[in-house]
Design a protein around this motif. Structure first.
Motif, mmCIF file in Angstrom:
data_model
loop_
_atom_site.group_PDB
_atom_site.id
_atom_site.type_symbol
_atom_site.label_atom_id
_atom_site.label_comp_id
_atom_site.label_asym_id
_atom_site.label_seq_id
_atom_site.Cartn_x
_atom_site.Cartn_y
_atom_site.Cartn_z
ATOM 1 N N TYR A 28 0.855 -1.186 0.000
ATOM 2 C CA TYR A 28 0.000 0.000 0.000
ATOM 3 C C TYR A 28 0.886 1.227 0.000
ATOM 4 O O TYR A 28 2.052 1.182 0.375
ATOM 5 C CB TYR A 28 -0.951 0.009 1.203
ATOM 6 C CG TYR A 28 -0.278 -0.166 2.544
ATOM 7 C CD1 TYR A 28 0.219 0.920 3.245
ATOM 8 C CD2 TYR A 28 -0.131 -1.431 3.103
ATOM 9 C CE1 TYR A 28 0.845 0.755 4.469
ATOM 10 C CE2 TYR A 28 0.481 -1.603 4.333
ATOM 11 C CZ TYR A 28 0.959 -0.511 5.014
ATOM 12 O OH TYR A 28 1.577 -0.673 6.226
ATOM 13 N N ARG A 29 0.293 2.314 -0.445
ATOM 14 C CA ARG A 29 0.986 3.602 -0.437
ATOM 15 C C ARG A 29 0.441 4.392 0.744
ATOM 16 O O ARG A 29 -0.770 4.578 0.868
ATOM 17 C CB ARG A 29 0.727 4.347 -1.736
ATOM 18 C CG ARG A 29 1.393 5.688 -1.789
ATOM 19 C CD ARG A 29 1.231 6.321 -3.165
ATOM 20 N NE ARG A 29 1.568 7.715 -3.074
ATOM 21 C CZ ARG A 29 0.837 8.696 -3.565
ATOM 22 N NH1 ARG A 29 -0.266 8.434 -4.231
ATOM 23 N NH2 ARG A 29 1.201 9.945 -3.430
ATOM 24 N N GLU A 30 1.328 4.805 1.599
ATOM 25 C CA GLU A 30 0.940 5.575 2.782
ATOM 26 C C GLU A 30 1.252 7.044 2.545
ATOM 27 O O GLU A 30 2.350 7.390 2.115
ATOM 28 C CB GLU A 30 1.703 5.075 4.004
ATOM 29 C CG GLU A 30 1.357 5.812 5.259
ATOM 30 C CD GLU A 30 2.083 5.274 6.482
ATOM 31 O OE1 GLU A 30 1.836 5.814 7.575
ATOM 32 O OE2 GLU A 30 2.877 4.319 6.350
ATOM 33 N N ILE A 31 0.278 7.885 2.822
ATOM 34 C CA ILE A 31 0.479 9.330 2.736
ATOM 35 C C ILE A 31 0.280 9.889 4.135
ATOM 36 O O ILE A 31 -0.843 9.878 4.668
ATOM 37 C CB ILE A 31 -0.506 9.984 1.743
ATOM 38 C CG1 ILE A 31 -0.289 9.426 0.344
ATOM 39 C CG2 ILE A 31 -0.338 11.499 1.759
ATOM 40 C CD1 ILE A 31 -1.264 9.945 -0.689
ATOM 41 N N ALA A 32 1.365 10.341 4.742
ATOM 42 C CA ALA A 32 1.311 10.928 6.082
ATOM 43 C C ALA A 32 0.888 12.390 5.956
ATOM 44 O O ALA A 32 1.509 13.153 5.215
ATOM 45 C CB ALA A 32 2.663 10.811 6.764
ATOM 46 N N VAL A 33 -0.171 12.751 6.657
ATOM 47 C CA VAL A 33 -0.693 14.111 6.568
ATOM 48 C C VAL A 33 -0.290 14.967 7.768
ATOM 49 O O VAL A 33 -0.748 16.099 7.899
ATOM 50 C CB VAL A 33 -2.232 14.116 6.382
ATOM 51 C CG1 VAL A 33 -2.615 13.421 5.104
ATOM 52 C CG2 VAL A 33 -2.942 13.505 7.570
ATOM 53 N N ASP A 34 0.598 14.441 8.607
ATOM 54 C CA ASP A 34 1.063 15.186 9.784
ATOM 55 C C ASP A 34 1.577 16.563 9.375
ATOM 56 O O ASP A 34 2.531 16.656 8.600
ATOM 57 C CB ASP A 34 2.229 14.462 10.468
ATOM 58 C CG ASP A 34 1.907 13.062 10.865
ATOM 59 O OD1 ASP A 34 1.473 12.868 11.988
ATOM 60 O OD2 ASP A 34 2.106 12.161 10.027
ATOM 61 N N GLY A 35 0.946 17.603 9.884
ATOM 62 C CA GLY A 35 1.454 18.947 9.670
ATOM 63 C C GLY A 35 1.427 19.430 8.232
ATOM 64 O O GLY A 35 2.035 20.452 7.924
#
Length: 85
Positions: A28-35
């Motif tokens: 899977y492709r993870e997109i971290a949206v932190d900040g």
């Protein structure tokens, strides 16, 4: 079609969703949206939701962690994942 998951590092539900996907041995492709306001806005616009995780399997919007585990409990997750390959 790829599996996509929007996450934050500190979210226990994100970690649980990734553990389930990892147990299925799928990429899977993870997109971290932190900040990152732009990525979070993208996630919100795409999903209509503001909470993480938000998960897509191909074009199908699963929703969040509880939704993913509901698919697993109902025996639908493996079918959805195999249709995605």
């Amino acid at each position: 079609m790829p599996i996509l998951i929007y996450t934050t590092r500190s979210c226990p539900y994100c970690h649980a969703a990734k553990r389930l996907l990892d147990s299925k041995k799928v990429e899977y492709r993870e997109i971290a949206v932190d900040g990152n306001r732009e990525l979070r806005a993208e996630m919100e616009q795409r999903s209509g939701r503001y909470t993480v995780p938000q998960i897509w399997i191909g074009e199908y919007h699963v929703g969040g962690c509880d939704d993913l585990y509901d698919l697993e409990r109902n025996g639908e997750l493996d079918t959805l994942l195999s249709a995605n390959n």
